[in-house]
Design a protein around this motif. Structure first.
Motif, mmCIF file in Angstrom:
data_model
loop_
_atom_site.group_PDB
_atom_site.id
_atom_site.type_symbol
_atom_site.label_atom_id
_atom_site.label_comp_id
_atom_site.label_asym_id
_atom_site.label_seq_id
_atom_site.Cartn_x
_atom_site.Cartn_y
_atom_site.Cartn_z
ATOM 1 N N VAL A 225 11.531 6.789 -4.150
ATOM 2 C CA VAL A 225 10.334 5.942 -4.100
ATOM 3 C C VAL A 225 9.402 6.398 -2.988
ATOM 4 C CG1 VAL A 225 9.519 3.608 -3.585
ATOM 5 C CG2 VAL A 225 11.429 3.941 -5.153
ATOM 6 N N GLU A 226 9.940 6.640 -1.802
ATOM 7 C CA GLU A 226 9.092 7.049 -0.687
ATOM 8 C C GLU A 226 8.461 8.416 -0.941
ATOM 9 O OE1 GLU A 226 10.382 6.675 3.274
ATOM 10 O OE2 GLU A 226 11.478 4.807 2.964
ATOM 11 N N GLY A 227 9.238 9.355 -1.474
ATOM 12 C CA GLY A 227 8.696 10.684 -1.729
ATOM 13 C C GLY A 227 7.591 10.672 -2.764
ATOM 14 N N ILE A 228 7.812 10.007 -3.890
ATOM 15 C CA ILE A 228 6.810 9.973 -4.963
ATOM 16 C C ILE A 228 5.566 9.209 -4.524
ATOM 17 C CG2 ILE A 228 6.345 9.101 -7.286
ATOM 18 C CD1 ILE A 228 9.218 9.723 -8.000
ATOM 19 N N PHE A 229 5.762 8.055 -3.886
ATOM 20 C CA PHE A 229 4.621 7.250 -3.456
ATOM 21 C C PHE A 229 3.791 7.993 -2.408
ATOM 22 C CE2 PHE A 229 2.560 3.904 -0.962
ATOM 23 C CZ PHE A 229 1.928 3.193 -1.976
ATOM 24 N N THR A 230 4.454 8.660 -1.473
ATOM 25 C CA THR A 230 3.730 9.427 -0.458
ATOM 26 C C THR A 230 2.928 10.553 -1.095
ATOM 27 O OG1 THR A 230 5.423 8.940 1.207
ATOM 28 C CG2 THR A 230 3.984 10.817 1.631
ATOM 29 N N TYR A 231 3.529 11.277 -2.027
ATOM 30 C CA TYR A 231 2.824 12.374 -2.692
ATOM 31 C C TYR A 231 1.622 11.856 -3.474
ATOM 32 C CZ TYR A 231 2.012 16.510 -5.551
ATOM 33 O OH TYR A 231 1.437 17.586 -6.167
ATOM 34 N N ALA A 232 1.799 10.747 -4.206
ATOM 35 C CA ALA A 232 0.700 10.197 -4.997
ATOM 36 C C ALA A 232 -0.453 9.756 -4.102
ATOM 37 C CB ALA A 232 1.192 9.025 -5.842
ATOM 38 N N MET A 233 -0.143 9.110 -2.981
ATOM 39 C CA MET A 233 -1.200 8.632 -2.087
ATOM 40 C C MET A 233 -1.927 9.797 -1.407
ATOM 41 S SD MET A 233 -1.372 5.319 -2.227
ATOM 42 C CE MET A 233 -2.217 4.885 -0.705
ATOM 43 N N LEU A 234 -1.187 10.812 -0.988
ATOM 44 C CA LEU A 234 -1.819 11.946 -0.320
ATOM 45 C C LEU A 234 -2.661 12.764 -1.290
ATOM 46 C CD1 LEU A 234 1.065 13.192 2.030
ATOM 47 C CD2 LEU A 234 -0.847 11.679 2.578
ATOM 48 N N VAL A 235 -2.177 12.990 -2.498
ATOM 49 C CA VAL A 235 -2.953 13.729 -3.494
ATOM 50 C C VAL A 235 -4.149 12.903 -3.955
ATOM 51 C CG1 VAL A 235 -2.874 14.718 -5.814
ATOM 52 C CG2 VAL A 235 -0.995 15.116 -4.231
ATOM 53 N N GLY A 236 -3.961 11.576 -4.069
ATOM 54 C CA GLY A 236 -5.063 10.714 -4.486
ATOM 55 C C GLY A 236 -6.243 10.764 -3.531
ATOM 56 N N TYR A 237 -5.983 10.919 -2.248
ATOM 57 C CA TYR A 237 -7.068 11.013 -1.275
ATOM 58 C C TYR A 237 -7.937 12.244 -1.559
ATOM 59 C CZ TYR A 237 -9.464 11.553 3.220
ATOM 60 O OH TYR A 237 -10.415 11.683 4.197
ATOM 61 N N GLY A 238 -7.289 13.355 -1.883
ATOM 62 C CA GLY A 238 -8.048 14.554 -2.192
ATOM 63 C C GLY A 238 -8.842 14.423 -3.478
ATOM 64 N N LEU A 239 -8.289 13.742 -4.475
ATOM 65 C CA LEU A 239 -9.007 13.566 -5.735
ATOM 66 C C LEU A 239 -10.224 12.672 -5.563
ATOM 67 C CD1 LEU A 239 -5.976 13.120 -8.185
ATOM 68 C CD2 LEU A 239 -7.349 15.174 -7.788
ATOM 69 N N VAL A 240 -10.154 11.694 -4.689
ATOM 70 C CA VAL A 240 -11.275 10.751 -4.501
ATOM 71 C C VAL A 240 -12.339 11.329 -3.593
ATOM 72 C CG1 VAL A 240 -11.900 8.483 -3.582
ATOM 73 C CG2 VAL A 240 -9.821 8.744 -4.942
#
Length: 376
Positions: A225-240
């Motif tokens: 959970v921590e690994g996937i959520f961290t990756y999604a949040m960090l990648v999401g910042y770049g997409l936005v």
């Protein structure tokens, strides 16, 4: 010489010099022998503590494999040996994919990671000096190296690349053997105990295995959970924003792996994430702080409480204290195994208290029976 003559000669010799005739002296000698035995056993345990910790690590690995086999058995009713083999093959494939992914995707990021962390640390120390704090980077580095060299002085054989690989191989081999035939080793240990203690040992071992399986399953869920959520949040910042956070995959993997170590692992992963975030500017750094708190709150208020209800609930201060002690004594391996070891100690103490209560109730019932008959 006749038998009567032998007996008379024996009586004439008197008591053996090795025999203590005084009851008080016999009691003191027996107590001294007991304390000497206890001290000797403690010294032996300290001397072989490295091997004992490796064996316990193998037991933890075997429990994880056994838990996967049991889960697989709910949907695939085949022989245990095949279920264990499937779990092991899946783990090997996962590690292989992770190695390939790490080698092809984040190898360059991993090479740049130490320099970025060092640069951000120097900037932090410079800001602290600007605020009037006397910070010497050389002194801090010296203190860090001394702490690293003293961290795990008891088991220096576990240090170093070769020692670490050897330890992991031993843990894997012993764990796999135990995972294939756990009952064989359980019965073997029970056989060495007194007959009246075997049932209590088997019950305690069963409870320990039950708790360990759920504890490790919960730990793996938290890591994912921590690994996937961290990756999604960090990648999401770049997409936005269009400004990608560097080393998002590496930070996610490190966050997931360090989640295996409660408290300390979260602090280390958070510090690394924030340092890398501020390398891209203040806005990115603040965003990584928000991501860190979101990840830890989800893990602390959703995942961990759900796991604690199914397993043994450990006080955070007690877990942290155990981690510090095990880390100082046994280094990284002790730090990783501190939480499972503490959980097993708690289960053993609870089972001991439950057995003692049952014995007391049985004794009271036995005493109450004759009294009721006398009244009747």
């Amino acid at each position: 010489m006749s038998e009567s003559g032998d007996q008379s000669l024996t009586k004439g010799l008197g008591a053996s010099p090795a025999r203590i005739s005084s009851p008080e002296l016999r009691f003191e000698a027996w107590r001294a022998l007991t304390w000497t035995t206890v001290v000797g056993l403690v010294a032996l345990a300290v001397y072989i503590s490295q091997s004992l910790l490796v064996i316990f690590g193998a037991m933890v690995l075997a429990t994880m494999i056994d838990g996967g086999s049991r889960l697989l058995g709910r949907v695939l009713p085949i022989a245990r040996v095949w279920r264990v083999s499937i779990v092991l093959a899946s783990a090997v494939l996962l590690l292989g994919w992770l190695t390939i992914f790490a080698g092809s995707t984040i190898s360059q990021e991993a090479a740049q990671f130490p320099s970025i962390v060092q640069e951000q640390a120097q900037q932090l120390f410079g800001w602290m000096r600007a605020q009037g704090l006397q910070i010497d980077i050389g002194m801090v580095q010296s203190m860090g190296s001394q702490a690293a060299s003293g961290f795990g002085t008891v088991t220096r054989a576990l240090g170093g690349l070769l020692g670490g690989i050897t330890t992991l191989v031993l843990i894997a081999i012993i764990g796999i053997y135990v995972a294939f035939e756990p009952r064989l080793y359980e019965r073997g240990v029970a056989w060495m105990m007194p007959r009246e203690r075997r049932s209590a040992f088997l019950e305690t071992a069963s409870r320990m295995g039950y708790t360990m399986r759920r504890l490790m399953f919960g730990r793996l869920v938290g890591m994912v959970v921590e690994g996937i959520f961290t990756y999604a949040m960090l990648v999401g910042y770049g997409l936005v924003t269009g400004d990608a956070i560097p080393m998002a995959a590496l930070l996610a993997i490190l966050t997931g792996l360090l989640a295996f170590v409660p408290n300390i692992g979260a602090i280390i992963s958070g510090v690394l994430m924030v340092l890398v975030g501020f390398s891209g500017g203040a806005q990115m750094g603040i965003y990584t702080i928000v991501v860190y708190f979101l990840v830890q709150n989800i893990d602390g208020y959703i995942v961990i409480p759900m796991i604690a209800r199914k397993t043994v609930d450990l006080a955070p201060a007690l877990v942290l204290s155990m981690q510090l002690i095990m880390g100082i004594l046994f280094g990284i391996l002790g730090l990783f195994l501190a939480d499972p070891l503490l959980a097993m100690i708690k289960v053993a103490l609870e089972q001991r208290a439950k057995s003692k209560d049952a014995e007391d109730e049985a004794a009271l019932a036995a005493e109450a029976g004759p009294m009721e008959n006398a009244v009747a």
